[in-house]
Design a protein around this motif. Structure first.
Motif, mmCIF file in Angstrom:
data_model
loop_
_atom_site.group_PDB
_atom_site.id
_atom_site.type_symbol
_atom_site.label_atom_id
_atom_site.label_comp_id
_atom_site.label_asym_id
_atom_site.label_seq_id
_atom_site.Cartn_x
_atom_site.Cartn_y
_atom_site.Cartn_z
ATOM 1 N N ALA A 19 0.555 -0.898 0.171
ATOM 2 C CA ALA A 19 0.212 0.314 -0.247
ATOM 3 C C ALA A 19 1.022 1.122 -0.046
ATOM 4 O O ALA A 19 0.038 2.412 -0.721
ATOM 5 N N ALA A 20 1.940 1.292 1.005
ATOM 6 C CA ALA A 20 3.177 2.281 0.767
ATOM 7 C C ALA A 20 3.982 2.725 -0.187
ATOM 8 O O ALA A 20 3.511 3.911 -0.998
ATOM 9 N N ASN A 54 -6.247 1.592 -5.225
ATOM 10 C CA ASN A 54 -5.864 0.803 -4.647
ATOM 11 C C ASN A 54 -4.839 0.501 -3.927
ATOM 12 O O ASN A 54 -5.010 -0.242 -3.039
ATOM 13 N N VAL A 55 -4.441 2.489 -3.064
ATOM 14 C CA VAL A 55 -4.400 2.617 -1.345
ATOM 15 C C VAL A 55 -5.322 2.277 -0.730
ATOM 16 O O VAL A 55 -5.481 1.242 0.321
ATOM 17 N N TYR A 56 -6.526 2.438 -0.800
ATOM 18 C CA TYR A 56 -7.494 1.911 -0.243
ATOM 19 C C TYR A 56 -7.844 0.284 0.036
ATOM 20 O O TYR A 56 -8.357 -0.269 1.076
ATOM 21 N N ASN A 57 -7.311 0.135 -0.873
ATOM 22 C CA ASN A 57 -7.754 -1.876 -1.055
ATOM 23 C C ASN A 57 -6.861 -2.182 -0.485
ATOM 24 O O ASN A 57 -7.458 -2.968 0.337
ATOM 25 N N GLY A 58 -6.242 -1.670 -0.485
ATOM 26 C CA GLY A 58 -4.683 -2.654 0.565
ATOM 27 C C GLY A 58 -5.001 -2.015 1.847
ATOM 28 O O GLY A 58 -4.861 -3.400 3.061
ATOM 29 N N ILE A 59 -5.736 -0.356 2.468
ATOM 30 C CA ILE A 59 -6.038 -0.584 3.868
ATOM 31 C C ILE A 59 -7.032 -1.400 3.986
ATOM 32 O O ILE A 59 -7.284 -2.342 4.986
ATOM 33 N N LEU A 104 -10.043 8.693 11.918
ATOM 34 C CA LEU A 104 -9.867 7.782 11.346
ATOM 35 C C LEU A 104 -10.829 6.665 10.206
ATOM 36 O O LEU A 104 -11.042 7.053 9.202
ATOM 37 N N TYR A 105 -11.893 6.248 11.077
ATOM 38 C CA TYR A 105 -13.110 5.878 10.675
ATOM 39 C C TYR A 105 -13.677 7.043 9.600
ATOM 40 O O TYR A 105 -14.248 6.497 8.739
ATOM 41 N N GLN A 106 -14.157 7.643 10.005
ATOM 42 C CA GLN A 106 -14.997 9.004 9.222
ATOM 43 C C GLN A 106 -13.583 9.226 8.114
ATOM 44 O O GLN A 106 -14.194 9.058 6.459
ATOM 45 N N PHE A 142 -3.227 7.270 5.324
ATOM 46 C CA PHE A 142 -2.304 6.135 5.532
ATOM 47 C C PHE A 142 -1.641 5.929 6.489
ATOM 48 O O PHE A 142 -1.458 5.360 7.228
ATOM 49 N N PRO A 143 -0.426 6.771 6.997
ATOM 50 C CA PRO A 143 0.060 7.451 8.526
ATOM 51 C C PRO A 143 -0.374 7.122 9.632
ATOM 52 O O PRO A 143 -0.010 5.893 10.109
ATOM 53 N N TYR A 144 -1.618 7.260 9.806
ATOM 54 C CA TYR A 144 -3.161 7.607 11.479
ATOM 55 C C TYR A 144 -2.776 5.639 11.575
ATOM 56 O O TYR A 144 -2.869 5.969 11.961
#
Length: 178
Positions: A19-20, A54-59, A104-106, A142-144
């Motif tokens: 993801a990073a 794609n980054v969100y998919n990784g999360i 972070l949820y939001q 992402f860092p949070y």
């Protein structure tokens, strides 16, 4: 690569790194094509949108792994993507603290909605300002998110250490989490 001690966290390192790297690829793309993005050129807007997707998919993949390996319950059905966010925002007494705080949820909920738009509208109807807003959101979140995973892992390893320090193994003690 983030090193974890807890068995449920160990497989997360490669997922976090992927993801990073996807986030880094967006930055590399924008350094070469930032003007096209600013002008709202479809190809650039679509490329950045897909990168955020794609980054969100990784999360989300990390959250699903945690729900399986720690909670023992992976949401199913048509609401599973919202359900996994809801599940990870709640503490499970005796198992784990809440992983996602309200902010972070939001942010992740907003990214989930954007991912849905990208996935189901195939890049049509994408507005440059909304793409930029979600790019900024994922870069901030992402860092949070990584910090939240590290805190969870710390909490889980502390609980394991307390259980092996002469406890009865019943897990009935207080949580070491927030």
């Amino acid at each position: 690569m983030t090193a974890f001690k807890h068995p449920a966290s160990a497989k997360l390192s490669p997922k976090i790194d992927r993801a990073a790297k996807k986030l880094q690829k967006i930055e590399e793309y924008l350094s070469a094509h930032g003007s096209e993005m600013s002008l709202g050129e479809w190809g650039a807007v679509a490329a950045v949108s897909l990168g955020v997707h794609n980054v969100y998919n990784g999360i989300e993949d990390i959250l699903l792994s945690l729900s399986n390996d720690i909670d023992g319950l992976v949401p199913q059905g048509p609401t599973m993507y919202q359900d996994v966010l809801d599940q990870m925002s709640a503490e499970i007494a005796g198992i784990r603290p809440a992983v996602l705080d309200p902010e972070l949820y939001q942010s992740l909920s907003e990214l989930k909605g954007f991912r849905h738009l990208v996935r189901h509208r195939y890049g049509f109807d994408l507005k440059t300002d909304k793409v930029q807003e979600n790019l900024d959101r994922v870069k901030e979140a992402f860092p949070y998110f990584i910090e939240a995973i590290v805190c969870l892992e710390s909490s889980l390893t502390e609980e394991n250490a307390h259980d092996s320090d002469g406890g009865d193994g019943s897990g009935g003690g207080a949580s070491g989490g927030p």
